[in-house]
Design an enzyme around this catalytic site. Structure first.
Site, PDB file in Angstrom:
ATOM      1  N   ARG A 106       0.817  -1.363  -0.001  1.00 49.23           N
ATOM      2  CA  ARG A 106      -0.132  -0.061  -0.114  1.00 49.23           C
ATOM      3  C   ARG A 106       0.903   1.384  -0.018  1.00 49.23           C
ATOM      4  O   ARG A 106       1.823   1.232   0.594  1.00 49.23           O
ATOM      5  CB  ARG A 106      -0.822   0.156   1.333  1.00 49.23           C
ATOM      6  CG  ARG A 106      -2.012  -1.077   1.560  1.00 49.23           C
ATOM      7  CD  ARG A 106      -3.013  -0.656   2.618  1.00 49.23           C
ATOM      8  NE  ARG A 106      -2.443  -0.051   3.789  1.00 49.23           N
ATOM      9  CZ  ARG A 106      -3.455   0.616   4.487  1.00 49.23           C
ATOM     10  NH1 ARG A 106      -4.806   0.444   4.152  1.00 49.23           N
ATOM     11  NH2 ARG A 106      -3.034   1.337   5.750  1.00 49.23           N
ATOM     12  N   THR A 110      -1.792   7.385  -0.006  1.00 50.59           N
ATOM     13  CA  THR A 110      -3.193   7.059  -0.666  1.00 50.59           C
ATOM     14  C   THR A 110      -3.721   5.720  -0.261  1.00 50.59           C
ATOM     15  O   THR A 110      -4.889   5.441  -0.598  1.00 50.59           O
ATOM     16  CB  THR A 110      -2.844   7.013  -2.081  1.00 50.59           C
ATOM     17  OG1 THR A 110      -1.982   5.789  -2.711  1.00 50.59           O
ATOM     18  CG2 THR A 110      -2.668   8.359  -2.667  1.00 50.59           C
ATOM     19  N   ASP A 201       0.547  -1.710  12.203  1.00 54.63           N
ATOM     20  CA  ASP A 201       0.946  -2.102  11.055  1.00 54.63           C
ATOM     21  C   ASP A 201       1.360  -3.557  11.320  1.00 54.63           C
ATOM     22  O   ASP A 201       2.580  -3.875  11.698  1.00 54.63           O
ATOM     23  CB  ASP A 201       2.052  -1.294  10.843  1.00 54.63           C
ATOM     24  CG  ASP A 201       2.286  -1.603   9.166  1.00 54.63           C
ATOM     25  OD1 ASP A 201       2.598  -0.777   8.197  1.00 54.63           O
ATOM     26  OD2 ASP A 201       2.898  -2.754   8.992  1.00 54.63           O
ATOM     27  N   ASP A 204       5.253  -4.351  10.164  1.00 56.62           N
ATOM     28  CA  ASP A 204       6.010  -3.786  10.869  1.00 56.62           C
ATOM     29  C   ASP A 204       6.155  -4.529  12.450  1.00 56.62           C
ATOM     30  O   ASP A 204       7.228  -4.700  12.868  1.00 56.62           O
ATOM     31  CB  ASP A 204       5.767  -2.397  11.028  1.00 56.62           C
ATOM     32  CG  ASP A 204       6.052  -1.503  10.107  1.00 56.62           C
ATOM     33  OD1 ASP A 204       6.942  -2.011   9.009  1.00 56.62           O
ATOM     34  OD2 ASP A 204       5.764  -0.367  10.071  1.00 56.62           O
TER      35      ASP A 204
END
Ligand code: PRP
Ligand code: URA
Length: 210
Positions: A106, A110, A201, A204
């Site tokens: 991603r 955006t 995330d 991550d």
């Protein structure tokens, strides 16, 4: 429209989700919990796989046993989906399982997904199990499905750990044939298209790249 998604609501899933969501959970434990939740999720998501009868001799007599009768193509969406792959493959030692890889990322601003890697085995007539821990806007999964469905799989099952209503609705609308299973259906997306309450995330946290 009512969302078409099955939430696997086992107490062990709930317990592991509490730990996965906790911001203080370190990457090593996060990876262990990811595998644990995936196992519980995929057992439920594959409940309807076909079996065939086959006689098996026990030490005492012959029994009509049942063996799995489907070839599964597991497709993790890189990078976070890789954290779910081992748990899936370990569940299916006795049938042939093949693995395809899709790399999608991603855009931070955006949230639009773009593809950077694709290596899929033949999937015509096969059952595809697409795994990606987070279904947020649905952009990544829809990108993946738009490459998978034209190859005529028999079925596509999608296993996600956390989903947002927005992403489920998008997948339902664009690919109503895709069967969605998740460990949690969360409240909403924030202005940056992160899932709330979510767990942050996933990639991550899985790989310690925060
Ligand atoms: C995350 C996640 C999904 C995607 C979900 O991946 O693993 O693939 O975002 O968001 P969406 O539904 O809005 O598309 P990310 O792009 O952060 O890449 P990564 O797995 O490499 O961290
Ligand atoms: N991807 C993630 O890893 N987390 C989110 O909340 C949304 C997309």
């Amino acid at each position: 429209m009512e969302l078409q998604v099955q939430v696997v609501d086992h107490p062990l899933v709930r317990h592991s989700m509490a730990q996965l969501r906790n911001r203080h959970t370190p990457p090593e434990l996060f990876r262990t919990l990811t595998r644990r939740v995936t196992t519980l999720l995929v057992i439920e998501a594959t409940r309807s796989l076909r079996t065939r009868r086959q006689p098996v001799e026990t030490p005492l007599e012959t029994v009509q046993a049942q063996l799995l009768d489907e070839h599964l193509v597991v497709v993790p969406i890189l990078r976070a989906g890789l954290g779910m792959l081992d748990a899936v493959v370990e569940l299916f030692p006795d049938i042939s399982v093949s693995i395809g890889y899709l790399g999608l990322e991603r855009d931070e601003e955006t949230a639009e997904a773009s593809i950077y890697y694709s290596k899929l085995p033949p999937i015509e007539g096969k059952t595809v199990l697409l795994v990606d821990p987070m279904l947020a806007t649905g952009g990544s999964v829809c990108h993946a499905l738009s490459g998978i469905f034209p190859q005529h799989p028999q079925r596509v099952i999608l296993a996600c750990i956390v989903t947002a209503p927005e992403g489920v609705a998008t997948v339902n609308q664009r690919f109503p044939q895709a069967e969605i299973f998740c460990a949690a259906l969360d409240r909403e997306l924030n202005s940056r298209n992160y899932i709330l309450p979510g767990l942050g995330d996933f990639g991550d946290r899985l790989y310690g790249t925060i």
